[in-house]
Design an enzyme around this catalytic site. Sequence first.
Site, short mmCIF file in Angstrom:
data_model
loop_
_atom_site.label_atom_id
_atom_site.label_comp_id
_atom_site.label_asym_id
_atom_site.label_seq_id
_atom_site.Cartn_x
_atom_site.Cartn_y
_atom_site.Cartn_z
CD GLN A 107 -4.66 -0.32 -3.00
OE1 GLN A 107 -5.80 -0.77 -3.02
NE2 GLN A 107 -3.61 -1.09 -2.76
N PRO A 134 0.37 -3.96 0.83
CG PRO A 134 0.01 -2.60 -1.03
CD PRO A 134 -0.70 -3.46 -0.04
CG ASP A 300 -5.86 -5.79 -6.53
OD1 ASP A 300 -6.24 -4.94 -5.71
OD2 ASP A 300 -4.80 -6.42 -6.40
CD GLN A 301 -1.74 -2.20 -5.63
OE1 GLN A 301 -1.43 -1.05 -5.32
NE2 GLN A 301 -0.95 -3.23 -5.39
CG HIS A 323 -7.49 -8.83 -3.72
ND1 HIS A 323 -7.00 -9.87 -2.98
CD2 HIS A 323 -7.87 -7.89 -2.81
CE1 HIS A 323 -7.07 -9.58 -1.69
NE2 HIS A 323 -7.60 -8.38 -1.56
#
Length: 365
Positions: A107, A134, A300-301, A323
Site C-alpha cells: 500500500q 488483507p 480506504d485503499q 479507515h
Amino acid sequence: MSGDSSEGITIDGSVLEGGGQILRNATALSCILGCSVIIENIRAGRSSPGLRPQHLSGLEICRDLSGGKLNGAEVGSQKVKLVPGKLKSGSFLADTKTAGSVCLLTQSALPLMLFADNPTEVRLRGGTNAAMAPPIDYFIWVLKPVLERFGITFECILNRRGFYPRGGGEVVVKANPIAFIKPVELTEFGQIRRIFGLSFVAGTLPIKMAHLMADSARSVIRRFDKNLQMNIEVKKETDRTAFGNGSGIILVAETSTGCVLAGTGLGSRDVKAEDVGFQAGEELVRNLEQGGCVDDFMQDQLIVMMALAKGRSRIRTGSITLHSQTAIHIAERMTAAKFTIEKISEKQSIIECEGIGFENKVLSS
C-alpha cells in the site's frame, strides 16, 4: 497543497483510526508530491504505541523508492520526518523480518512505483496472511482488478506464503510507470455472476481443515442465495510454497458490471476451521447485501488513487468505514483534492473526489 511550515506538513498520527494507515498514506503522498512530512503521535492510542517493525519497513521502502531521508525511524518511535528526493526505478527489497503484513507494505510502495521513470520491482518479505491485514490473495484477486479500472497495471507474484509468528513469506511486485491515474465511475452493482475462492492449509496442518473451511463458507453463501455458482478450490501448500503452519480462506464475488468483493478468514489455534469459513462467508454476504461496488476493506485503499487521479471519481460503497474517513482526512490534508460523501440509503454511500490530476513528469513531458 496544504503547508504548515518550511519543515513540511505535520500530520497527527493519532487522529480518527489512529493506526499504521496514516503512516502509509502520508508517506506515499509525501514521496509522490515531493513534500516533506512530519508524523507525530504515531499509533498513540495503541497498546504498543509508536512504530512496529512492519511500519518501519514501510517507511524504509518509501525512503528508498524516493531517494529520501528519514529521521526518528526506529521501533517504538512516535515521531518521524521523511524528506523525499526524486522517485527512483530499479529493484528494491523490503523485509519486515517478522510476520508483518507484506500487503500493507505494498500500500505504501505501489503508488510510488507508478510515478517512477522506468519499471520498478519490489521484493517484499514477511507475512502474506496476517491478522489485521488483507491477505495476499485479496491483493491479487480483488484489489488488482479494481486498480486496473484506474489504468494501473502491475504484476504480483506470490513466491511463498508466510504466517505468524515467523513470517518467511515472499512476494514480488513489478510495475511500469504511468503518465497519470484515470478517474473511475463505480456506481452500478449489477448482478452477481459467480463466486470463487481458495481454502488452504500449510505446514503440518491437515487438508481436512481446508475442506471444513470451504464447506462452512458454502453453507453460508447458499443460505444467502442457493442458486449462485460457486467454485472454491481446496489446497494443501507445499514446503516450497509456504513457510511454517498456517491456513486461510478467501471468497470472491464478481458482478456483471465488473465489481469485485470479498470475504476472508485467517486460521488460528483458538478458532475452529468451521468458524473461520463461517466468518469468511458472513463477511462476503454482508458486503453483498450492502450493495456497494467495493467491499468494506477496499474503500480506504482507493482514496489515494482518487486524490491523485486526473478527473472526478465516484464510487458506491457500503457504510463509510473509519479507515476511509481517516484516508480522506490525510488526502485532503496533503493535497488539493476535495472529497464529498453522499449517503444514498441506510447502507450505501457514494464517495466522490475531484482529483488533482497528478502527472508523471517524465512520461508527460
